[in-house]
Scaffold this active site. Structure first.
Site, PDB file in Angstrom:
ATOM      1  N   SER A 154      25.787 125.463  13.839  1.00 21.29           N
ATOM      2  CA  SER A 154      25.792 126.757  13.151  1.00 21.29           C
ATOM      3  C   SER A 154      26.198 126.515  11.710  1.00 21.29           C
ATOM      4  O   SER A 154      26.925 125.553  11.400  1.00 21.29           O
ATOM      5  CB  SER A 154      26.781 127.720  13.809  1.00 21.29           C
ATOM      6  OG  SER A 154      27.028 128.849  12.994  1.00 21.29           O
ATOM      7  N   TYR A 159      35.660 129.047  16.376  1.00 22.66           N
ATOM      8  CA  TYR A 159      34.220 128.808  16.545  1.00 22.66           C
ATOM      9  C   TYR A 159      33.727 127.809  15.500  1.00 22.66           C
ATOM     10  O   TYR A 159      32.974 126.873  15.817  1.00 22.66           O
ATOM     11  CB  TYR A 159      33.473 130.133  16.421  1.00 22.66           C
ATOM     12  CG  TYR A 159      31.973 130.014  16.479  1.00 22.66           C
ATOM     13  CD1 TYR A 159      31.318 129.788  17.689  1.00 22.66           C
ATOM     14  CD2 TYR A 159      31.193 130.139  15.322  1.00 22.66           C
ATOM     15  CE1 TYR A 159      29.938 129.677  17.739  1.00 22.66           C
ATOM     16  CE2 TYR A 159      29.820 130.036  15.374  1.00 22.66           C
ATOM     17  CZ  TYR A 159      29.195 129.803  16.585  1.00 22.66           C
ATOM     18  OH  TYR A 159      27.823 129.693  16.635  1.00 22.66           O
TER      19      TYR A 159
END
Length: 248
Positions: A132, A144
């Protein structure tokens, strides 16, 4: 441009980017092993793509073993599409949520890659990590971001020490069930989310071209370059954008 590997394992194949990648690979003639935790959705993707579904929880050793039993001696392309998310200040993030982020986003890809590495080497194969843009650091997604940065670092090291193809795909916001599942919808005005099919197309193209890393959309590379050259400046600009979003 290289030929696309014929036999592919796709994790996280029951929805989102994983399902879009499976669809694209099937269209291009690949034989698929589809890994996921949602039986109904996984079976639906299998019906559309002709892939073989494997219900497995990659957080557990038994899940890794199930995939290896099905893929050992067969897989030429391994796509790590499984992932979970969480949003909010780090201080408010429960420890069990952080544990799940680490288990699904980082530990599972590392362990599954290690287990299937002999097969991938024998096939001169390729592994793809769906990371990501958060790998370069996104406010209110610290845990994350850490998992995706770890995945990016693992891919970089694997690329150096192994004789297989290794690609990291770093998407921005994507229109998938991810935001609903993490418990917080996507609220930023910029950048606008893109479709998972666009990520799948970029991923397959990167495999064909043996690209080490690709951002989707490509203009996100600019942020990565600023981060790499001047991390303090990147943090300053990110804070300004975050404050602007909070006030809007």
């Amino acid at each position: 441009m290289r030929p696309l590997p014929r036999n592919a394992v796709v994790t996280g194949a029951s929805s989102g980017i994983g399902a879009a990648v499976a669809q694209r690979l099937a269209h291009d003639g690949c034989t698929l092993l589809l890994v996921g935790r949602d039986r109904a959705r996984l079976d639906a993707v299998a019906a559309r793509t002709g892939g073989r579904p494997v219900l497995a929880d990659l957080r557990e050793p038994a899940g890794i073993e199930a995939v290896c039993d099905a893929a050992d001696g067969w897989v030429e392309l391994l796509v790590h599409g499984a992932g979970v998310g969480a949003a909010g200040p780090l201080a408010d993030t429960p420890s069990d949520v952080i544990d799940e982020l680490l288990a699904v986003n980082l530990v599972a890809p590392v362990q599954l890659t290690r287990a299937l590495l002999p097969t991938l080497r024998a096939a001169c194969g390729h592994v793809v990590f769906v990371a990501s843009v958060a790998a370069i650091g996104v406010a209110h997604e610290a845990a994350y971001s850490a998992t995706k940065a770890g995945l990016r670092g693992f891919a970089d090291a694997l690329r150096v020490e192994s004789d297989i193809g290794v690609t990291t795909v770093l998407p921005g916001a994507v229109e998938t069930p991810y935001y609903e599942r993490r418990g917080q919808p996507y609220h930023r005005r910029f950048p606008r989310p893109i479709g998972p099919e666009r990520v799948a197309a970029a991923l397959v193209d990167a495999v064909r071209r043996n690209r080490a890393e690709v951002f989707v959309p490509r203009w996100l590379t600019v942020g990565a370059r600023v981060h790499g050259a001047a991390p303090a400046l990147f943090a300053h600009l990110s804070r300004r954008m975050d404050r602007r979003e909070q006030l809007s």
